[in-house]
Design an enzyme around this catalytic site. Sequence first.
Site, PDB file in Angstrom:
ATOM      1  N   LYS A  82       0.862  -1.183   0.000  1.00  0.00           N
ATOM      2  CA  LYS A  82       0.000   0.000   0.000  1.00  0.00           C
ATOM      3  C   LYS A  82       0.897   1.231   0.000  1.00  0.00           C
ATOM      4  O   LYS A  82       1.907   1.270   0.726  1.00  0.00           O
ATOM      5  CB  LYS A  82      -0.892  -0.025   1.243  1.00  0.00           C
ATOM      6  N   SER A 157      -9.633   2.074   2.685  1.00  0.00           N
ATOM      7  CA  SER A 157      -8.725   2.815   1.843  1.00  0.00           C
ATOM      8  C   SER A 157      -7.705   1.959   1.115  1.00  0.00           C
ATOM      9  O   SER A 157      -7.109   2.410   0.147  1.00  0.00           O
ATOM     10  CB  SER A 157      -7.988   3.867   2.667  1.00  0.00           C
ATOM     11  N   SER A 181     -10.064  -0.156   6.800  1.00  0.00           N
ATOM     12  CA  SER A 181      -9.411  -0.033   5.491  1.00  0.00           C
ATOM     13  C   SER A 181      -8.702  -1.271   4.982  1.00  0.00           C
ATOM     14  O   SER A 181      -8.317  -1.325   3.818  1.00  0.00           O
ATOM     15  CB  SER A 181      -8.428   1.144   5.502  1.00  0.00           C
TER      16      SER A 181
END
Lengths: 464, 464
Positions: A82, A157, A181
């Site tokens: 990420k 997210s 997330s």
Amino acid sequence: MESSELTSMTLLELSGLIGRRQVSPQEVTRAYLERIDDLNPRLNAYITVTADEALADARRAGEEIAAGQRRGPLHGIPIGLKDLYETKGVRTTAGSKILADWVPDRDAHTVSLLRQAGAVFLGKLNMHEWAMGGTSINPHYGPVRNPWSLECIPGGSSGGSGAALSAGLCAAATGSDTAGSIRIPASLCGIVGIKPTYGLVSLRGIVPLSSSLDHAGPMARTVADCALVLEAMAGPDPDDPFSAGREAEAYSQGLDRGARGLRVGLPTNYFFEGADPEVAATVLKAAAMLSDLGAQVMELVVPAIEKTEAVGMPCLMGESYAYHQRYLRERPDDYGPQVLGMLRSRENLSAAEYINAQWARADYSRQFLSIFDQVDVMVSPTSLIPAATIESCEAEPTGFALIHNTLPFDLTGQPALSVPCGFTEGGLPIGLQIAGRRFDEATVLRLGAAYEAATDWHKRMPPL
Amino acid sequence: MESSELTSMTLLELSGLIGRRQVSPQEVTRAYLERIDDLNPRLNAYITVTADEALADARRAGEEIAAGQRRGPLHGIPIGLKDLYETKGVRTTAGSKILADWVPDRDAHTVSLLRQAGAVFLGKLNMHEWAMGGTSINPHYGPVRNPWSLECIPGGSSGGSGAALSAGLCAAATGSDTAGSIRIPASLCGIVGIKPTYGLVSLRGIVPLSSSLDHAGPMARTVADCALVLEAMAGPDPDDPFSAGREAEAYSQGLDRGARGLRVGLPTNYFFEGADPEVAATVLKAAAMLSDLGAQVMELVVPAIEKTEAVGMPCLMGESYAYHQRYLRERPDDYGPQVLGMLRSRENLSAAEYINAQWARADYSRQFLSIFDQVDVMVSPTSLIPAATIESCEAEPTGFALIHNTLPFDLTGQPALSVPCGFTEGGLPIGLQIAGRRFDEATVLRLGAAYEAATDWHKRMPPL
């Protein structure tokens, strides 16, 4: 071996092949890079692809393994990060314009650990701007598309992580979870993700959203794969003030112990309120299967849970505003309108409001955790709704529905896993959330593995 | 046995006599109540004396002991409680006018524990209004006077506890410490007090000042006495969200292991800056004695310590304001002017300022704790200055000098002890502070006991 065969395998399967030298890390990495080349233009899962570094790392891994120096199950395995995990020499945007050209001079602690374990990094995965907002669409790097339906969001997210895994663009990925997330994109993309206990995985070198709620953790295609990556990521970090100082356990061991003997709480309040009917029915069916597998499923009322939003939002809002204060002053124009609006709305939060929320959170956690005197884990839908369309989210960001069931465990700091448990009639994945006692990742993963072994949802691949 | 002999004994000595049935809890309690009658009008150490309840409890303790049912070393021992420990059926003022008539319907968790251990409660001890302010004089219950010099303050906020112990008005007392409120009166009154590790002793049922900094703990006339009371007070409390869940240890065992082999840090920065010359010289002499006793005393520079005030005050201010917000709105006239002024100055603290301070605190703690890789404990003056006069404090409250050396350990949560180490030429006590690793009360107490055994400061009684 066919390239598409390699990219549809689990990490554990790949690891077996690599360990037996039936395939080299270079072959595997090349297969993933080709698939990224092929599919990323449509999915937009990666912000940055580090093909050259990945191939070089894969070659070195292959040489080490050939020389009999295999480091472990992650050696030579292609992983996506990420884009808020700091990577030395590779830009780390956190999905923002402000950090668009930032090249950290160190790796996040967890990135170092994964590197030591021999992982090969394919690149940096797309995400919500600054990891913020339930359904916000990244205004700087464009929307990530859900591999199961390209007009839908992957959830966030860690949306790039979810989409990449679901589409076979990495064998595992890192995510971070402040209100859901990791688990939301796992649920919406039909893959597995675990938010570990607060403090188990170092946060050092991960761009923060809300430090008392932030959790770093793995995402993968199976429970066993998640467990393997968690083993490498977890453990004490004396340089992270939020580290619990707790050693990692052998999470991948004992996953085959089955569901028998486990007491599973099924909440009758809150966790199904406002749920999409297909989601609710599917999750209840999953609970029934757990019962068939020998678990003792019992209905229960969760105390204090109705305070989730009132307790959680000031904590999240206060901390995210505190972190952004300087950027908001210096570079307000470099925020997207959704995130800017959210942050600006937090300007006037007083210390007393924030502190009262943290006190309420302590009491909320104490009450919530009391149910784990009666049960070993609790199950629920991960998200109340399946993936919405990007268009609808751009028009009107959905509010609390996505984080409604995930935020509670960020507040209490308990481990919580999402595993695929079915699909809507429209073909969108549905996730089952399994939460356990603090630092009892082992039991959460064990039940997830038992469920997964009895189903084949995780074997389906999206029609790309 | 003479009444004054009983009230000048240590708790351990009294406990021995009671255990051997050479004296009854009733005799001891009566002796203390007589001395309170005699001296409290001058010292103002007690706000409330519960003579009848104490005598009834003492009688019952005596009967149990006579029947061979001795509960332990605290059985039948007369103890005073700082007036912010909730006591069922006995008013608990927290030194405030607002709670002047409040009669709780439960005991604080620690009060229950002490009661179970057989302690006899003599009454509720005077303190700063709401436990607030370095040198504030209680405007509702009047100033506590220092037994060593009646025109001087005893230090606070647990000033009644310090004065009562020093004057022989109880065998042990409870205190609470948010910025130094156990150790400062221990230092200024020539007695012993330990602030335990954050979370070791339950805070449930103790009126809060600043929840992330509040610590409950014992005060007594010797290190061994403190250890005995701490044994009874410490331990997990599932109903206290701030409890660390850590079991109490047998702190009173192993106090005779001596100083040999312990590595003692003597800071060359911060902790002597602005110290009264007599205080500094006396504490350095104490450090030299530790060396004579076989400890390895080494000078060291403490990192981050210069940030103590900047880091600590927003935490303390934010939390105390949050707690008082409602009272400030509803009953502002019921505050004394000093405390009202302090609280009002905190109205505009933003969430971001508070959160940034907590983050800075986490980093401060991490850096500070790193010195404990090299040493087992750290010594310093407890307070930079000896007791000031009440008159001077009424005219101009001294600022940071009293809490300068104590606040750091409230911020880091480490255990910190104050033991008497000498007197000024004017006859005012001076305290030596010994701080250790989190949850390493054992080592802190061990070094304190070794020092105490080699000196006789704790044997002196004020000329009353």
